[in-house]
Design an enzyme around this catalytic site. Structure first.
Site, PDB file in Angstrom:
ATOM      1  N   ARG A  45      -2.975  -9.608  -8.366  1.00 45.97           N
ATOM      2  CA  ARG A  45      -2.821  -8.583  -7.336  1.00 45.97           C
ATOM      3  C   ARG A  45      -1.498  -7.868  -7.599  1.00 45.97           C
ATOM      4  O   ARG A  45      -0.739  -8.212  -8.502  1.00 45.97           O
ATOM      5  CB  ARG A  45      -2.930  -9.151  -5.917  1.00 45.97           C
ATOM      6  N   GLY A  46      -1.215  -6.846  -6.761  1.00 49.55           N
ATOM      7  CA  GLY A  46      -0.045  -6.003  -6.996  1.00 49.55           C
ATOM      8  C   GLY A  46      -0.487  -4.800  -7.813  1.00 49.55           C
ATOM      9  O   GLY A  46      -1.178  -4.946  -8.833  1.00 49.55           O
ATOM     10  N   ALA A  47      -0.094  -3.602  -7.343  1.00 44.23           N
ATOM     11  CA  ALA A  47      -0.664  -2.376  -7.912  1.00 44.23           C
ATOM     12  C   ALA A  47      -0.553  -2.269  -9.447  1.00 44.23           C
ATOM     13  O   ALA A  47      -1.572  -2.044 -10.125  1.00 44.23           O
ATOM     14  CB  ALA A  47      -0.038  -1.163  -7.227  1.00 44.23           C
ATOM     15  N   ARG A  86     -11.014  -2.850  -5.482  1.00 46.21           N
ATOM     16  CA  ARG A  86      -9.992  -2.578  -4.459  1.00 46.21           C
ATOM     17  C   ARG A  86      -9.699  -1.073  -4.475  1.00 46.21           C
ATOM     18  O   ARG A  86      -9.368  -0.515  -5.527  1.00 46.21           O
ATOM     19  CB  ARG A  86      -8.713  -3.381  -4.734  1.00 46.21           C
ATOM     20  N   GLN A 193       1.787 -13.151   0.973  1.00 49.47           N
ATOM     21  CA  GLN A 193       2.309 -12.870  -0.372  1.00 49.47           C
ATOM     22  C   GLN A 193       3.832 -13.041  -0.427  1.00 49.47           C
ATOM     23  O   GLN A 193       4.389 -13.378  -1.465  1.00 49.47           O
ATOM     24  CB  GLN A 193       1.945 -11.451  -0.813  1.00 49.47           C
ATOM     25  N   ASP A 234       1.504   1.041  -3.312  1.00 54.20           N
ATOM     26  CA  ASP A 234       0.180   1.013  -3.947  1.00 54.20           C
ATOM     27  C   ASP A 234      -0.335   2.408  -4.269  1.00 54.20           C
ATOM     28  O   ASP A 234      -1.177   2.576  -5.147  1.00 54.20           O
ATOM     29  CB  ASP A 234      -0.824   0.281  -3.065  1.00 54.20           C
ATOM     30  N   ASN A 244       1.453   0.878   1.292  1.00 57.59           N
ATOM     31  CA  ASN A 244       1.902  -0.425   0.782  1.00 57.59           C
ATOM     32  C   ASN A 244       1.347  -1.491   1.719  1.00 57.59           C
ATOM     33  O   ASN A 244       0.672  -1.174   2.714  1.00 57.59           O
ATOM     34  CB  ASN A 244       3.433  -0.484   0.696  1.00 57.59           C
TER      35      ASN A 244
HETATM   36  O1  MRU Z   1      -2.808  -7.007  -1.562  1.00 62.05           O
HETATM   37  P1  MRU Z   1      -1.756  -7.079  -2.636  1.00 62.05           P
HETATM   38  O2  MRU Z   1      -1.093  -8.416  -2.722  1.00 62.05           O
HETATM   39  O3  MRU Z   1      -2.270  -6.600  -3.960  1.00 62.05           O
HETATM   40  O4  MRU Z   1      -0.645  -6.036  -2.155  1.00 62.05           O
HETATM   41  C1  MRU Z   1       0.441  -5.788  -2.995  1.00 62.05           C
HETATM   42  C2  MRU Z   1       1.446  -4.869  -2.418  1.00 62.05           C
HETATM   43  O5  MRU Z   1       1.274  -4.324  -1.350  1.00 62.05           O
HETATM   44  C3  MRU Z   1       2.652  -4.571  -3.259  1.00 62.05           C
HETATM   45  O6  MRU Z   1       3.762  -4.305  -2.457  1.00 62.05           O
HETATM   46  C4  MRU Z   1       2.361  -3.322  -4.126  1.00 62.05           C
HETATM   47  O7  MRU Z   1       1.155  -3.478  -4.804  1.00 62.05           O
HETATM   48  C5  MRU Z   1       3.444  -3.067  -5.092  1.00 62.05           C
HETATM   49  S1  MRU Z   1       3.471  -4.290  -6.384  1.00 62.05           S
HETATM   50  C6  MRU Z   1       4.660  -3.848  -7.488  1.00 62.05           C
END
Ligand code: MRU
Length: 376
Positions: A45-47, A86, A193, A234, A244
């Protein structure tokens, strides 16, 4: 630094983030289906990392194609499968578009050539992200004083990227430069997270971490313990509104009230120049059980109605500065963003492609718990 994803001999090895912090478990994705499942279930996960995973997912999708016709069919199916995982992080659609262009550049040259070009492109996306994270860290660290206390939300660190993170890169680089950095980490309901991943990651790195529940952030700020908020993103619209992890918007409001600078750190692959403002960002809604039975225990009455958006949108006016690999943008953001976008990878088809996948996503439906987005 932890490496959440790696290409290894025709497969992708991932660190299963749903198991953290209790167990460090690596899994192997050998086909596009398992990669898509890993993205949907937040094993990865994470963009930025979702973008990297999407790129390798396409490679897995075309891997066994015997001729070029089959490769193009598989490429289309793999892209659609991954696009349906997603909807919010634009990095995923950005990576899919880049992969398509890499393949198009070799149309007619045979499946082996195109497959190699796709693998090369995926590793470039991965490598570039590592470099971008480091550059973001360097630019962002300049904004922090020698002795500082920072609050962050969710996980925008090494676990979310191909490098040292985005928001956390700023802290890592400041710390490497011998700045004294204390970090408050929001636990980040409902999937934690912050507690499970950021607290773990920063602790592994030896940093000074204090975990708080999300609803403690205002109190901590009111005591004067937070010098800056730094978060990732994101999807960032052309005017600077950005999505985000849910809870970011509330933090931005709190930061403005307490006159605490609010910084957003992200690579240019997170900007969506095809949308003018945050109202056009698709917001993922996830299942009610994440709220009512987080981590196995019933914490709400059976049958209660739940609203579980995974992200929120923060208006640009609450942002003190954006930090990208190109530098720091102060308001008004438009001019900076235009300059940044000139050197960045943008595709003439990119907006169309994102819209195409978004339309498909609507057909699949993002409402998981019977609520219409405006029906509350
Ligand atoms: O649902 P997630 O865990 O994928 O959400 C991640 C976030 O909101 C992060 O802050 C975002 O993706 C930036 S990661 C460098």
């Amino acid at each position: 630094m932890v490496e959440p994803l790696k290409w290894e001999d025709g497969a992708v090895r991932i660190l299963d983030q749903t198991e953290l912090p209790g167990r460090v478990v690596y899994r192997t994705c050998r086909d596009v289906g398992s990669m898509a499942e890993a993205i949907s279930s937040l094993r990865i996960r994470g963009a930025p990392l979702i973008g990297i995973a999407a790129a390798y997912g396409v490679v897995l999708g075309v891997w066994g194609a015997e001729d070029e016709g089959e490769l193009w069919r598989r490429l289309e199916a793999a892209s659609e499968r991954i696009a349906s995982t997603r909807p919010t992080a634009v990095n995923l659609f950005w990576a899919l578009e880049r992969m398509r262009r890499a393949a198009e550049a070799h149309r007619g040259e045979g499946s082996d050539v195109i497959r190699e070009a796709l693998l090369h492109e995926a590793s470039e996306i991965h490598r570039e992200d590592r470099d971008r994270c480091r550059a973001i860290g360097k630019h962002g660290a300049e904004l922090l004083p020698e002795r500082t206390s920072v609050l962050t939300h969710c996980n925008a660190g090494a676990l979310a990227t191909g490098g040292i993170g985005t928001a956390l890169a700023v802290l890592y680089v400041a710390w490497e430069r011998s700045k004294e950095v204390r970090v408050f980490v929001d636990e980040t309901r409902p999937l934690l997270q912050g507690a499970r991943l950021t607290a773990w990651e920063l602790q592994q790195a030896g940093m000074d971490v204090t975990l708080i529940c999300d609803d403690m952030a205002g109190w901590v700020m009111s005591r004067g313990w937070v010098d800056a908020v730094v978060v990732g993103a994101d999807r960032i619209a052309a005017n600077g509104d950005f999505a985000n992890k849910i809870g970011t918007y509330s933090l931005a409001v709190l930061a403005r009230h307490h006159r605490v600078p609010f910084y957003v750190a992200a690579p240019l692959s997170t900007w969506d120049f095809s949308i003018t403002d945050g109202s056009q960002i698709p917001i993922e809604e996830r299942g009610p059980e994440e709220v009512t039975q987080g981590f196995g225990r019933n914490t709400a009455p059976e049958g209660v109605r739940v609203y579980n958006p995974a992200f929120d949108v923060t208006p640009a006016e609450l942002v003190t500065a954006f930090i990208s690999e190109k530098g720091v943008a102060l308001p008004p953001f438009g001019e900076h963003f235009r300059r940044w976008s000139c050197g960045a990878y943008t595709s003439p088809n990119r907006g169309r492609s994102v819209r195409k996948y978004r339309t498909k996503r609507k057909l699949f439906g993002t409402q998981r718990c019977g609520l219409s987005r405006n029906g509350l």
